[in-house]
Design a protein around this motif. Structure first.
Motif, short mmCIF file in Angstrom:
data_model
loop_
_atom_site.label_atom_id
_atom_site.label_comp_id
_atom_site.label_asym_id
_atom_site.label_seq_id
_atom_site.Cartn_x
_atom_site.Cartn_y
_atom_site.Cartn_z
N ARG A 55 0.87 -1.13 0.14
CA ARG A 55 0.08 -0.12 -0.12
C ARG A 55 0.83 1.25 0.07
O ARG A 55 0.57 2.43 -0.53
CB ARG A 55 -1.04 -0.09 1.24
N THR A 56 2.10 1.29 0.40
CA THR A 56 2.98 2.32 0.75
C THR A 56 3.16 2.89 -0.74
O THR A 56 2.92 4.23 -0.77
CB THR A 56 3.95 2.18 1.51
N TRP A 57 3.61 2.40 -1.35
CA TRP A 57 4.20 2.97 -2.91
C TRP A 57 2.89 3.28 -3.78
O TRP A 57 2.71 4.46 -4.35
CB TRP A 57 4.87 1.86 -3.86
N ARG A 58 1.55 2.72 -3.44
CA ARG A 58 0.30 3.34 -3.95
C ARG A 58 0.00 4.60 -3.49
O ARG A 58 -0.39 5.42 -4.06
CB ARG A 58 -0.63 2.27 -3.98
N SER A 59 -0.13 4.68 -2.15
CA SER A 59 -0.42 5.88 -1.51
C SER A 59 0.41 6.96 -1.89
O SER A 59 0.09 8.32 -1.78
CB SER A 59 -0.59 5.76 -0.14
N ALA A 60 1.69 6.64 -1.68
CA ALA A 60 2.89 7.89 -1.86
C ALA A 60 2.58 8.41 -3.48
O ALA A 60 2.68 9.58 -3.48
CB ALA A 60 3.92 7.16 -1.81
N THR A 61 2.37 7.56 -4.29
CA THR A 61 2.13 8.12 -5.73
C THR A 61 0.76 9.00 -5.66
O THR A 61 0.48 10.10 -6.29
CB THR A 61 1.68 6.87 -6.76
N PHE A 62 -0.43 8.87 -4.91
CA PHE A 62 -1.50 9.29 -4.96
C PHE A 62 -0.93 10.80 -3.97
O PHE A 62 -1.43 11.84 -4.75
CB PHE A 62 -2.50 8.85 -3.91
N TYR A 63 -0.14 10.69 -2.89
CA TYR A 63 0.15 11.87 -2.44
C TYR A 63 1.01 12.86 -3.17
O TYR A 63 0.95 14.11 -3.22
CB TYR A 63 0.93 11.61 -1.08
N GLN A 64 1.71 12.33 -3.96
CA GLN A 64 2.66 13.22 -4.85
C GLN A 64 1.79 13.80 -6.14
O GLN A 64 2.24 14.87 -6.39
CB GLN A 64 3.96 12.01 -5.46
N HIS A 65 0.79 13.03 -6.63
CA HIS A 65 0.07 13.83 -7.22
C HIS A 65 -0.70 15.01 -6.71
O HIS A 65 -1.02 15.91 -7.54
CB HIS A 65 -1.07 12.73 -7.97
N MET A 66 -1.08 14.90 -5.45
CA MET A 66 -1.78 15.99 -5.02
C MET A 66 -0.97 17.00 -4.11
O MET A 66 -1.78 17.83 -3.60
CB MET A 66 -3.11 15.48 -4.00
N TRP A 67 0.11 16.73 -3.85
CA TRP A 67 1.01 17.59 -3.00
C TRP A 67 1.21 19.15 -3.60
O TRP A 67 1.11 19.11 -4.79
CB TRP A 67 2.41 17.08 -3.04
N THR A 68 1.00 19.97 -2.89
CA THR A 68 1.13 21.30 -3.19
C THR A 68 2.43 22.01 -2.47
O THR A 68 3.24 21.41 -1.61
CB THR A 68 -0.22 22.17 -2.63
N LYS A 69 2.51 23.23 -2.77
CA LYS A 69 3.88 24.17 -2.11
C LYS A 69 3.29 24.05 -0.76
O LYS A 69 4.51 24.23 0.13
CB LYS A 69 3.77 25.35 -2.79
N ALA A 70 2.36 24.34 -0.25
CA ALA A 70 1.95 24.37 1.08
C ALA A 70 1.88 23.09 1.80
O ALA A 70 1.43 23.04 3.32
CB ALA A 70 0.81 25.06 1.30
#
Length: 324
Positions: A55-70
């Motif tokens: 699950r880690t790599w999948r969730s990390a991919t999602f977080y990378q996609h939605m991450w912002t400067k803030a």
């Protein structure tokens, strides 16, 4: 000068979208026995040996996609809420903490107490109470030893329902929607069978908001649940299945409302706007729109401030779970 204090509490977020930080966050979150109630001796080997590695790599991919400067949207919007509520409560000390990750609930409460905060209100940013979101917050607050007033839920507050109804009424006329779906974060049926009031509170939320809707036909509204995790039964109907059913019935234009989430987060940005959108389109759907969460709106932040004042006027300290 002595002040009252308000601690807004949200779920939490990884420090960064890296695999390492996402894994640490998931480990803390999924090790909480109020979230996954299986015995530790049974669950921990599964979590460490199967869930985290896959699950880690999948969730990390999602977080990378939605991450912002803030940072993560959840953290960024929580900061905005804190700042706006502080403006409304100028003579209060307004802070925020996360149930998982940081800032930590116990640490922030001790800091507030050390600054001389006299009466402290703890407000979890979840409209509906359930064991999996609230009980760990309550336990951490109690372990701090700091006297507090805890607001258990706010789904039945008329002002909150009116704000949500206004958002839906503003979105609905923009297109010819076949269905308006109120989608709440699901929980395991095992919790409901043990007396968790969450399902009833979610259904009551939809009914309450419907009282204030002026532009949406009531027969188009449906309550469903999302974000199922694991093989065990969760609250139904499932959002994904209902979307496929709608498309099969020729109802191809839907408007999604997500009362469980007061800010954009993984569930709204990735699960709904990507995964559930793709499921609906692949099933023959056409329009898949979502009403934006509160996201630190002025009206919602005014409501949080007023709710906190109301709690001190009518609540008793050291009564975890006492609603305003």
């Amino acid at each position: 000068m002595a002040k009252n204090g308000l601690l807004l509490v949200n779920l939490g977020s990884p420090v960064s979208p890296s695999n390492k930080d996402v894994k640490a966050y998931l480990k803390e979150f999924l090790s909480d026995q109020n979230v996954v109630t299986l015995p530790k001796w049974f669950w921990q080997p599964i979590l460490r040996g199967m869930i985290l590695p896959t699950r880690t790599w999948r969730s990390a991919t999602f977080y990378q996609h939605m991450w912002t400067k803030a940072g993560s949207p959840l953290t960024a919007y929580t900061e905005i809420m804190k700042q706006k509520v502080q403006q409304d409560l100028a003579d209060w000390d307004v802070q925020y903490a996360m149930n998982y990750g940081s800032p930590k609930i116990v640490d922030v409460l001790h800091e507030m107490k050390d600054r001389g905060d006299v009466e402290i209100v703890v407000l979890p940013l979840f409209p509906n109470y359930t064991q999996s979101t609230h009980d760990t917050i309550i336990e951490k607050v109690e372990s701090s030893g700091v006297p507090t007033h805890i607001i258990k839920n706010f789904y039945d507050e008329p002002v909150y329902q009116q704000i949500l109804a206004k958002q839906v009424d503003e979105a609905y006329p923009k297109k010819n929607y076949d269905a308006v779906i109120f989608s709440y974060h699901g929980i395991p049926m095992s919790m409901i069978k043990k007396g968790d009031p969450y399902e009833g509170e979610c259904l009551a939320t939809t009914r309450g908001v419907m009282k204030y809707l002026t532009k949406v036909p009531k027969d188009k509204v449906k309550t469903v649940f999302q974000s199922k995790f694991g093989p065990m039964p969760w609250l139904k109907p499932y959002l994904k299945n209902y979307l496929m059913e709608l498309a099969a019935m020729g109802k191809r234009n839907v408007l999604l409302v997500t009362p469980s989430f007061v800010e954009d987060c993984l569930e709204t940005i990735e699960e709904n706007n990507v995964q559930n959108y793709q499921t609906f389109k692949a099933s023959g759907g056409n329009v898949f729109d979502a009403v934006k969460p509160m996201n630190g709106s002025d009206e919602f932040c005014h409501f949080l401030a007023d709710l906190s004042v109301k709690q001190l006027q009518g609540g008793d300290a050291n009564e975890p779970g006492k609603n305003a």
